[in-house]
Design an enzyme around this catalytic site. Sequence first.
Site, PDB file in Angstrom:
ATOM      1  N   LYS A 130       0.872  -1.188   0.000  1.00 56.04           N
ATOM      2  CA  LYS A 130       0.000   0.000   0.000  1.00 56.04           C
ATOM      3  C   LYS A 130       0.901   1.226   0.000  1.00 56.04           C
ATOM      4  O   LYS A 130       2.048   1.161   0.451  1.00 56.04           O
ATOM      5  CB  LYS A 130      -0.880   0.003   1.259  1.00 56.04           C
ATOM      6  CG  LYS A 130      -2.118   0.851   1.156  1.00 56.04           C
ATOM      7  CD  LYS A 130      -3.280   0.163   0.454  1.00 56.04           C
ATOM      8  CE  LYS A 130      -4.431   1.089   0.225  1.00 56.04           C
ATOM      9  NZ  LYS A 130      -5.617   0.408  -0.302  1.00 56.04           N
ATOM     10  N   ASP A 170      -6.954   4.360  -4.644  1.00 57.13           N
ATOM     11  CA  ASP A 170      -7.604   4.239  -3.331  1.00 57.13           C
ATOM     12  C   ASP A 170      -8.217   5.625  -3.084  1.00 57.13           C
ATOM     13  O   ASP A 170      -8.445   6.385  -4.052  1.00 57.13           O
ATOM     14  CB  ASP A 170      -6.584   3.846  -2.250  1.00 57.13           C
ATOM     15  CG  ASP A 170      -7.239   3.484  -0.913  1.00 57.13           C
ATOM     16  OD1 ASP A 170      -7.883   2.427  -0.827  1.00 57.13           O
ATOM     17  OD2 ASP A 170      -7.148   4.268   0.055  1.00 57.13           O
TER      18      ASP A 170
HETATM   19  P1  NDP Z   1     -12.981   7.763  -2.834  1.00 60.06           P
HETATM   20  O1  NDP Z   1     -11.913   8.768  -2.643  1.00 60.06           O
HETATM   21  O2  NDP Z   1     -13.538   7.543  -4.188  1.00 60.06           O
HETATM   22  O3  NDP Z   1     -14.217   8.085  -1.867  1.00 60.06           O
HETATM   23  C1  NDP Z   1     -14.048   8.175  -0.479  1.00 60.06           C
HETATM   24  C2  NDP Z   1     -15.345   8.675   0.123  1.00 60.06           C
HETATM   25  O4  NDP Z   1     -15.254   8.630   1.536  1.00 60.06           O
HETATM   26  C3  NDP Z   1     -15.654  10.109  -0.247  1.00 60.06           C
HETATM   27  O5  NDP Z   1     -17.045  10.273  -0.334  1.00 60.06           O
HETATM   28  C4  NDP Z   1     -15.070  10.892   0.930  1.00 60.06           C
HETATM   29  O6  NDP Z   1     -15.716  12.138   1.145  1.00 60.06           O
HETATM   30  C5  NDP Z   1     -15.359   9.949   2.082  1.00 60.06           C
HETATM   31  N1  NDP Z   1     -14.361  10.109   3.133  1.00 60.06           N
HETATM   32  C6  NDP Z   1     -13.023   9.964   3.016  1.00 60.06           C
HETATM   33  N2  NDP Z   1     -12.421  10.186   4.188  1.00 60.06           N
HETATM   34  C7  NDP Z   1     -13.406  10.484   5.053  1.00 60.06           C
HETATM   35  C8  NDP Z   1     -13.444  10.816   6.432  1.00 60.06           C
HETATM   36  N3  NDP Z   1     -12.321  10.863   7.156  1.00 60.06           N
HETATM   37  N4  NDP Z   1     -14.663  11.044   6.990  1.00 60.06           N
HETATM   38  C9  NDP Z   1     -15.791  10.980   6.261  1.00 60.06           C
HETATM   39  N5  NDP Z   1     -15.829  10.672   4.964  1.00 60.06           N
HETATM   40  C10 NDP Z   1     -14.658  10.427   4.377  1.00 60.06           C
HETATM   41  O7  NDP Z   1     -12.401   6.408  -2.219  1.00 60.06           O
HETATM   42  P2  NDP Z   1     -12.869   4.912  -2.478  1.00 60.06           P
HETATM   43  O8  NDP Z   1     -14.342   4.846  -2.645  1.00 60.06           O
HETATM   44  O9  NDP Z   1     -11.985   4.334  -3.500  1.00 60.06           O
HETATM   45  O10 NDP Z   1     -12.447   4.216  -1.100  1.00 60.06           O
HETATM   46  C11 NDP Z   1     -13.315   4.168   0.034  1.00 60.06           C
HETATM   47  C12 NDP Z   1     -12.830   3.100   0.983  1.00 60.06           C
HETATM   48  O11 NDP Z   1     -12.798   1.840   0.285  1.00 60.06           O
HETATM   49  C13 NDP Z   1     -11.420   3.293   1.542  1.00 60.06           C
HETATM   50  O12 NDP Z   1     -11.371   2.735   2.843  1.00 60.06           O
HETATM   51  C14 NDP Z   1     -10.573   2.439   0.611  1.00 60.06           C
HETATM   52  O13 NDP Z   1      -9.352   2.033   1.216  1.00 60.06           O
HETATM   53  C15 NDP Z   1     -11.504   1.260   0.408  1.00 60.06           C
HETATM   54  N6  NDP Z   1     -11.226   0.458  -0.778  1.00 60.06           N
HETATM   55  C16 NDP Z   1     -11.292   0.994  -2.031  1.00 60.06           C
HETATM   56  C17 NDP Z   1     -11.061   0.200  -3.118  1.00 60.06           C
HETATM   57  C18 NDP Z   1     -11.253   0.695  -4.504  1.00 60.06           C
HETATM   58  O14 NDP Z   1     -11.249  -0.133  -5.422  1.00 60.06           O
HETATM   59  N7  NDP Z   1     -11.457   1.982  -4.729  1.00 60.06           N
HETATM   60  C19 NDP Z   1     -10.644  -1.216  -2.968  1.00 60.06           C
HETATM   61  C20 NDP Z   1     -10.681  -1.699  -1.611  1.00 60.06           C
HETATM   62  C21 NDP Z   1     -10.936  -0.869  -0.570  1.00 60.06           C
HETATM   63  P3  NDP Z   1     -15.446  13.403   0.179  1.00 60.06           P
HETATM   64  O15 NDP Z   1     -16.225  13.133  -1.068  1.00 60.06           O
HETATM   65  O16 NDP Z   1     -15.953  14.572   0.947  1.00 60.06           O
HETATM   66  O17 NDP Z   1     -13.970  13.426  -0.065  1.00 60.06           O
END
Ligand code: NDP
Length: 451
Positions: A130, A170
Amino acid sequence: MAVSDHVDLPQFMAGLERRNPGETEFHQAVYEVASNVFEFISDKEIYHSLQILRRIAEPDRIIIFRVCWEDDQGNIRVNRGYRVQNNNSIGPYKGGLRFHPSVNLSILKFLAFEQTFKNSLTGLPLGGGKGGADFNPKGKSDNEVMRFCQSFMTELYRHVGDDIDVPAGDIGVGAREIGYLFGQYKRLTARFTGVLTGKAIDFGGSPIRTEATGYGTVYMMQDMLALRGEDLAGRTCLVSGAGNVAQYATAKLIELGGHVVTLSDSTGFIYDKDGIDAEKLAYVMDLKTVRRGALSAYAEEFGAEFHSGRTPWGVPCDLAFPCATQNEITTSDAEILINNGCIGVSEGANMPTEQDGISAFTDAEILFAPSKAANAGGVAVSGLEMSQNSTRRTWKAEELEVLLREIMTGIHERCVEHGRCPGTDYIDYVRGANIAGFVKVADSMIAYGVM
Ligand code: NDP
């Protein structure tokens, strides 16, 4: 050495905490795995004597570097970049890059450790890694993001490669960032190889990769419900997050007849009693991926409730899909979900539930799929993207969707195999995922000898 002479779980954790001071997320992730693995290996001397878990919890290497770039006003900005290469016993290091101001070594070590078990669970030949940076893409222009990505890759390119380490996206790293990173790798090395996944289809990306994590999280829930003779249709669902994983979990839930009533972002959550349909979801996708705006705009557009600065777990539901970030379900949130009648949780985000919250779910015997199983669909399709790149072919979306579905079923079966609780029908998916993920990595390490 007699089995009774080995360190026990508290001694193991005390040593880990001493060697990695202040890294609370890393401690949490290791504890979750170690508590199951210690029980599993209690009568398996070789895993003790070869210190397998201790070795998996010590990354193979960590690269930390300065990322210097120029903003649109001509100011020089400095961020910190990382790559944690945790374990490559069963394949090249594989795991995403996160660009977010909260990024630090503890978070990336927890994610790389988790990734090692998750990748093993998929059944594909993928090691765990990572990386990322404490860079915030929010509010930056495309040119600033491009300059940051180019600078980041100017250091990272020495440490990655299609048979060495294959990063992906991510939080904060989507198609735009992967494009800039891949372009810079290609420019520096003059090689067009599958060094990153999550690429656009035009230059080696895989159909279904964008959808895979969210879809997989829902498939996992579908399989858990099916084992109890139940299904998703008509269920009220809470989804948190509004990014990649949340969007495609919502899309699959809508397709399967789920009634999704919430989404959230870093500003708060929306509650739409009427349910989020395909048209409203298209609005969210445009808002978050193109306009990069806050979710409050959804509430204004569709007359839904917006709760500023809060998470959605107080809304009564049947099923919950945390898809935003780590530790977003606190222990008291878990208790509220249980008391409100929630029967299942599938973790789209990585480690979104606090440790005691997980215990609350498993003690209440609700269906609980931990992230290393529930969100493994993304890395699985990344693995299939690597296969397509090495054979210079692009498979059809329909073929890949069948493969994703099969991989998720395989993960569910492996969790059931190792997670059955003696004397009851309850499946402890946390234990199942931890042990199934551990065995393959551990046995490979034993085969290689001490290193
Ligand atoms: P994105 O950046 O596309 O979306 C993240 C979302 O979570 C956004 O809506 C963001 O809000 C919100 N967010 C982020 N940090 C916080 C916080 N501290 N408090 C509240 N809301 C928060 O990321 P992903 O959808 O790709 O990833 C989401 C999760 O899934 C993570 O844990 C990631 O590690 C996990 N994951 C993702 C994978 C992938 O294929 N993308 C694979 C496996 C796991 P805002 O829009 O305001 O920024």
